[in-house]
Every structure is written in structure tokens, then in C-alpha cells.
Design a protein around this motif. Sequence first.
Motif, PDB file in Angstrom:
ATOM      1  N   ARG A  91      33.386  16.280  30.019  1.00 54.85           N
ATOM      2  CA  ARG A  91      33.005  15.001  29.862  1.00 54.85           C
ATOM      3  C   ARG A  91      33.530  14.554  28.247  1.00 54.85           C
ATOM      4  O   ARG A  91      34.263  13.703  27.816  1.00 54.85           O
ATOM      5  N   ARG A  92      33.490  15.634  27.375  1.00 57.44           N
ATOM      6  CA  ARG A  92      33.884  15.588  26.058  1.00 57.44           C
ATOM      7  C   ARG A  92      34.870  16.557  25.624  1.00 57.44           C
ATOM      8  O   ARG A  92      35.290  16.100  24.366  1.00 57.44           O
ATOM      9  N   GLY A  93      35.521  17.030  26.354  1.00 53.82           N
ATOM     10  CA  GLY A  93      36.769  18.140  26.164  1.00 53.82           C
ATOM     11  C   GLY A  93      36.551  19.293  25.205  1.00 53.82           C
ATOM     12  O   GLY A  93      37.180  20.186  25.374  1.00 53.82           O
ATOM     13  N   VAL A  94      35.661  19.055  24.164  1.00 51.21           N
ATOM     14  CA  VAL A  94      35.397  20.139  23.190  1.00 51.21           C
ATOM     15  C   VAL A  94      33.905  20.217  22.820  1.00 51.21           C
ATOM     16  O   VAL A  94      33.348  19.117  22.497  1.00 51.21           O
ATOM     17  N   VAL A  95      33.431  21.534  22.896  1.00 52.21           N
ATOM     18  CA  VAL A  95      32.080  21.777  22.529  1.00 52.21           C
ATOM     19  C   VAL A  95      31.701  23.012  21.886  1.00 52.21           C
ATOM     20  O   VAL A  95      32.586  23.949  21.784  1.00 52.21           O
ATOM     21  N   PHE A  96      30.843  22.927  20.447  1.00 47.05           N
ATOM     22  CA  PHE A  96      30.687  24.166  19.891  1.00 47.05           C
ATOM     23  C   PHE A  96      29.243  24.393  19.614  1.00 47.05           C
ATOM     24  O   PHE A  96      28.379  23.679  19.644  1.00 47.05           O
ATOM     25  N   PHE A  97      28.988  25.746  19.546  1.00 48.48           N
ATOM     26  CA  PHE A  97      27.713  26.431  19.074  1.00 48.48           C
ATOM     27  C   PHE A  97      27.730  27.001  17.761  1.00 48.48           C
ATOM     28  O   PHE A  97      28.725  27.818  17.505  1.00 48.48           O
ATOM     29  N   ARG A  98      26.774  26.688  16.801  1.00 52.58           N
ATOM     30  CA  ARG A  98      27.023  27.096  15.600  1.00 52.58           C
ATOM     31  C   ARG A  98      25.561  27.876  15.125  1.00 52.58           C
ATOM     32  O   ARG A  98      24.453  27.643  15.636  1.00 52.58           O
TER      33      ARG A  98
END
Length: 276
Positions: free
Chosen positions: A43-50
Motif C-alpha cells: 500500500r505504501r511502497g516503502v516502510v522502515f523500522f528504527r
Amino acid sequence: MGTTSAQLDVVDLTPRIGSEIRTDLETLLSGRESGNIRATLERRGVVFFRGLDISDEQQVAIANTLGAIPANEGESGIYKISLDTNVNQRAEYLKGSMFWHFDGSLQPFPNLATLLRAIKLSEIGGETEFCNTYAAYDDLPQPDKDEIVKFRVVHSAERSQYYVRPEMSYDEISFWQKSPTKACPMVWTHQSGRKSLLLGATADYVIGLPVEESRALLARLRDWATQPQYVYQHKWQPGDLLMWDNTGTMHRVLPYSVDSGRLMHRTILAGEEPLQ
């Protein structure tokens, strides 16, 4: 804007692309939320975890909850992205990543997604930009959609190298021309029914169009797809684990010094959808 599940807090960073997923390492490793993560990624194209202090082994384990890792992906699922030839012998080829592209245009099944973790960052540059090629297609005027739906584009490794070395030698051109080319649709109609634009640095020419018209069209559509409303720029922090949907985005890294020591660890998810 964002969504929340039992174990995930999704924070959307721009309206059209890019989200931070806030969760804990145990949840990622368990695979309990893998379906939600994949849905958010699509849905969003890019996700990240920090801020999760993830090891190489854990990165590979997380990837395995989300899809299949190709057998030839680096060492035990980790491929080192660096412009230092002592770290990566294909460093010269990696300079092509500084131009808009998607991975696997020459493959029968382009990569589903990529996981990238920041090990060491450059002091200047090195941000990674992504554009949403689903949204860019959706917003095209209908006459453009009607025109380009029939077009096929020849992609080649040789074409992408002209961005890096505009005056390649004969031997260099001969080397890159040994790589096979592939004709791809300009509009990828996915199994989901959604459509995305297929462009980028490997796009050489449109079959059946005069060369000048072909190059102008490819440039116009690239400029359209990389307008600010479709782009998310990730400013890395050490330890970030970022994923992008390779089938619905293009990406590029902003220039950074060859001797900066920048090092990223990559894990690929094998393609699940043919590109014909």
C-alpha cells in the motif's frame, strides 16, 4: 495518518508513499505480523523500522517471514552495498544506483522487495529516494493512459551504464552488450489488478517509436513519476531497516563520496509475479 494493529503502529510520512512501522524485534522475528507488514508495504511502497539493533542473522530471519530469499543473495542472505572495491568487487556497477531505477527489469520475476539495513553512513549524501509508480500511473491523464498502454520498452544493462560513464570505451560497450535485453510493458498490470509505470535507467527505447520521440516520452514519464508528491526521501540513521516494494516503486541513492565508508547490508525477497 496511519494504522495500528495489535503489534504494529504505522505512521505515514507523506500522503502517497513511505511509512515508519513501530514495533519490537520479537514481533518481527515471530512473523505474527508478516501479513500486515506485506499489506502495508504494498500500500505504501516503502516502510522502515528504527532503533531495534538488528543483527545480520535477524535481518535474514525477518526476511524469511515475509518471502523467499534467492539462493545467490550474498553470504547467507546478506549482500554488502559499498563503493569500496575491497568490500564489493562490483562497486563500479553500483554507481548506477544513483539514478532512478527498479531492480530486475531483465529478470523473468523482478524482485518482490528489498530489505536494506544501515551499517555505516556517509557524512554527506547517501539518502535514498523512492517514488510510487502506482500512484504516478493512477494520476496520469486518461489520454496518456490510452496512449502508453500498448507500448513495450526495451530494457538493457548497457543503457543504464551510460548514466555512469557517458563516454564508455568500445571494450566497455562490448562487455555490456553481452548482457541480454528484455522487452517489458510500459504499464505493468499486476495480478492484483493495479497498474504501475515501468521506467528507469535501464529503459532504452520504446518499440515502434522514432528514437527522438521514444527518448522524449521516457524522460517525460520519468519526470512525471518523480514529482515531489510521489517521492519519499529517507534520511538514514544507523541501524535503520528499510523495505521497499520493488514492483511498485523506483529508487535512487543520492551521491556520496567513494571513500566515505558507507555500508549497507541488503537482503532480497524473490519475485513472485512474472514480468512479460
